[in-house]
Design an enzyme around this catalytic site. Structure first.
Site, PDB file in Angstrom:
ATOM      1  N   THR A   1      -1.760  -3.140  13.815  1.00  0.00           N
ATOM      2  CA  THR A   1      -0.883  -4.367  13.545  1.00  0.00           C
ATOM      3  C   THR A   1      -0.472  -5.144  14.795  1.00  0.00           C
ATOM      4  O   THR A   1      -0.332  -4.666  15.734  1.00  0.00           O
ATOM      5  CB  THR A   1       0.214  -4.250  12.711  1.00  0.00           C
ATOM      6  OG1 THR A   1       0.261  -3.239  11.574  1.00  0.00           O
ATOM      7  CG2 THR A   1       1.227  -5.298  12.426  1.00  0.00           C
ATOM      8  N   GLU A   2      -0.681  -6.464  14.731  1.00  0.00           N
ATOM      9  CA  GLU A   2      -0.783  -7.330  15.759  1.00  0.00           C
ATOM     10  C   GLU A   2       0.358  -8.323  15.052  1.00  0.00           C
ATOM     11  O   GLU A   2       0.530  -8.495  13.646  1.00  0.00           O
ATOM     12  CB  GLU A   2      -1.832  -8.083  15.911  1.00  0.00           C
ATOM     13  CG  GLU A   2      -2.778  -7.264  16.644  1.00  0.00           C
ATOM     14  CD  GLU A   2      -4.048  -7.849  17.496  1.00  0.00           C
ATOM     15  OE1 GLU A   2      -4.777  -7.199  17.972  1.00  0.00           O
ATOM     16  OE2 GLU A   2      -4.147  -9.031  17.202  1.00  0.00           O
TER      17      GLU A   2
ATOM     18  N   ALA B   1      -1.761 -10.314  12.766  1.00  0.00           N
ATOM     19  CA  ALA B   1      -2.744  -9.721  11.898  1.00  0.00           C
ATOM     20  C   ALA B   1      -2.070  -8.319  11.322  1.00  0.00           C
ATOM     21  O   ALA B   1      -1.861  -7.291  12.130  1.00  0.00           O
ATOM     22  CB  ALA B   1      -4.083  -9.208  12.862  1.00  0.00           C
TER      23      ALA B   1
ATOM     24  N   SER C   1      -2.793  -6.309   7.481  1.00  0.00           N
ATOM     25  CA  SER C   1      -3.663  -5.741   6.737  1.00  0.00           C
ATOM     26  C   SER C   1      -5.062  -6.439   6.825  1.00  0.00           C
ATOM     27  O   SER C   1      -6.159  -5.782   6.675  1.00  0.00           O
ATOM     28  CB  SER C   1      -3.449  -5.809   5.137  1.00  0.00           C
ATOM     29  OG  SER C   1      -2.237  -5.195   4.899  1.00  0.00           O
TER      30      SER C   1
ATOM     31  N   GLU D   1      -3.757   8.327   4.100  1.00  0.00           N
ATOM     32  CA  GLU D   1      -2.747   7.527   4.398  1.00  0.00           C
ATOM     33  C   GLU D   1      -1.753   7.336   3.321  1.00  0.00           C
ATOM     34  O   GLU D   1      -0.700   7.387   3.340  1.00  0.00           O
ATOM     35  CB  GLU D   1      -3.032   6.469   5.179  1.00  0.00           C
ATOM     36  CG  GLU D   1      -1.779   5.659   5.801  1.00  0.00           C
ATOM     37  CD  GLU D   1      -2.095   4.495   6.653  1.00  0.00           C
ATOM     38  OE1 GLU D   1      -1.184   3.869   7.003  1.00  0.00           O
ATOM     39  OE2 GLU D   1      -3.235   4.375   7.144  1.00  0.00           O
TER      40      GLU D   1
ATOM     41  N   LEU E   1      24.262   2.600  -9.794  1.00  0.00           N
ATOM     42  CA  LEU E   1      25.179   3.689 -10.691  1.00  0.00           C
ATOM     43  C   LEU E   1      26.043   4.258  -9.640  1.00  0.00           C
ATOM     44  O   LEU E   1      27.047   4.831 -10.530  1.00  0.00           O
ATOM     45  CB  LEU E   1      24.094   4.588 -11.170  1.00  0.00           C
ATOM     46  CG  LEU E   1      23.246   4.218 -12.270  1.00  0.00           C
ATOM     47  CD1 LEU E   1      22.130   5.179 -12.832  1.00  0.00           C
ATOM     48  CD2 LEU E   1      23.896   3.335 -13.552  1.00  0.00           C
TER      49      LEU E   1
ATOM     50  N   GLY F   1      -0.758  -0.644   3.678  1.00  0.00           N
ATOM     51  CA  GLY F   1      -1.021  -1.604   2.703  1.00  0.00           C
ATOM     52  C   GLY F   1      -0.268  -1.938   1.783  1.00  0.00           C
ATOM     53  O   GLY F   1       0.189  -1.150   0.997  1.00  0.00           O
ATOM     54  N   THR F   2       0.221  -3.179   1.699  1.00  0.00           N
ATOM     55  CA  THR F   2       1.192  -3.743   0.468  1.00  0.00           C
ATOM     56  C   THR F   2       0.819  -3.716  -0.731  1.00  0.00           C
ATOM     57  O   THR F   2      -0.301  -3.230  -1.091  1.00  0.00           O
ATOM     58  CB  THR F   2       1.627  -5.198   1.067  1.00  0.00           C
ATOM     59  OG1 THR F   2       0.303  -5.979   0.370  1.00  0.00           O
ATOM     60  CG2 THR F   2       1.924  -5.611   2.265  1.00  0.00           C
TER      61      THR F   2
END
Length: 380
Positions: free
Chosen positions: A127-128, A131, A133, A243, A338, A365-366
């Protein structure tokens, strides 16, 4: 429903993990949360206990067993203990396969013994700032300078970023990058020009060091290329199913544990002179959560079995990741509600589960990316 996927050996391993957590993790966890990082001693203790490198061949000090059910036990027990900060799953199940499947014999001899002992802590830097996914957006570059690569760029949200001794960096090795121009380069602690930025201030998982990494004219030896030149895209896609399964396993374990502690809480907590559990609304909430967990558990256990047998595809791994982590998110929200005001207090497990678990639908990954993968498989 009684689970049917584990043998006596898996349950013996579960007892070992629980003993390790009780001795080496739980007494220190509050301090790690305050420090924003876990102790390296915990990694060394995990190595001594045989919890690192479960699938690494025995000749390098590993367990020599690629049965994913052992990894599932680790994820379940760490989740139940509320201890995501010690990122053994990342080390074993995400980074481990890159080293065992792509490394040369020389690289394996150099890195795997320390990987298994806890002396070498690992991270992967994809990840950047611009950038996530979308691997097409990676801007970090590695120029071929004959006997080395010259690495320049930055990464963010890197788990184990502060502690890591070995970082697998995804970089452009062609001007265009993308699917045919990315490679994996291994950067080791102490490399000149390799700098670590902030230990990022997150809303949860405080003890899991997550950092920015900077590479300024870092000379990476040619022998630190991992896998095929310009082959990173395929390498990354190959390991994504495991993963996502690791994240999904933690997701359903978290939902089940939240259900368990909330069920006990509403039995004991009184309102208007009687236990909360006597209220129909509470019973319906618990009934719904119990049913959602039972159905999800059946699917996840099937996915665990398929993955252990090498039969799980990317689509079903995406389904597992999406569904289990979204259930975890819903369970955390409903269980906190609750608990009432007490649910907002950090001393209650449900409060920390609410913040620690929120990242689950994002990393690896979302949910939206998972739906896109599933949708493409069905609609082209």
């Amino acid at each position: 429903m009684k689970r049917q996927i584990f043998t006596d050996e898996h349950e013996a391993f579960r007892r070992t993990v629980r003993t390790f957590l009780a001795k080496e993790v739980e007494p220190h966890y509050e301090q790690w949360e305050k420090d924003g990082i876990v102790s390296r001693d915990a990694w060394l203790a995990a190595g001594r206990q045989g919890l690192l490198g479960l699938a690494v061949p025995e000749e390098y000090g590993g367990g020599g067993n690629d049965d994913f059910r052992y990894a599932a036990v680790l994820h379940e027990e760490f989740t139940r203990a509320g201890a995501p900060g010690l990122a053994i799953g990342l080390h074993n199940d995400i980074i481990g396969p890159y080293l065992t499947s792509l490394a040369t014999d020389e690289q394996k001899r150099r890195w795997l013994p320390g990987f298994c002992s806890g002396e070498i802590i690992t991270a992967i830097a994809m990840t950047e700032p611009g950038a996530g996914s979308d691997l097409q957006g990676i801007r970090t570059t590695a120029e071929d300078r004959g006997d080395h690569w010259l690495l320049n760029g930055s990464k963010t949200f890197i788990s184990n970023g502060i502690l890591a001794d070995l970082v697998i960096v995804v970089a452009k090795t062609t001007p265009e990058g993308g699917a045919h121009g990315l490679s994996l380069l291994v950067v080791e602690r102490g490399a000149e020009g390799f700098e670590r930025g902030r230990n990022l201030d997150k809303i949860g998982q405080k003890s899991q060091d997550t950092a920015e990494l900077f590479f300024n004219d870092v000379r990476v030896p040619k022998e630190n290329l991992l896998g095929e030149l310009n082959g990173a895209f395929i390498h990354l896609m190959t390991n994504l199913a495991q993963e996502r399964m690791a994240i999904a396993v933690a997701g359903i374990a978290a939902a089940e544990h939240l259900l368990e502690i909330t069920t006990e809480y509403v039995k004991e907590r009184e309102a208007f002179g009687r236990p909360l559990a006597w209220l129909q609304h509470i019973r319906f909430e618990i009934a719904e959560l119990a049913t959602e967990c039972a159905v999800t558990r059946a699917f996840l256990d099937r996915c665990i079995t398929d993955h252990t047998n090498g039969e799980l595809d990317a689509v079903h791994a995406s389904m597992a990741k999406w569904w289990a982590t979204e259930l975890q998110k819903r369970a955390a929200d409903r269980c906190l509600q609750l608990h009432g005001g007490y649910g907002y207090m950090n001393e209650y497990r449900v409060a920390r589960a609410f913040t620690d678990g929120r990242i689950q639908t994002i990393y690896g990954g979302t949910t939206e990316i998972m739906k896109e993968i599933i949708g493409r498989s069905l609609l082209g």
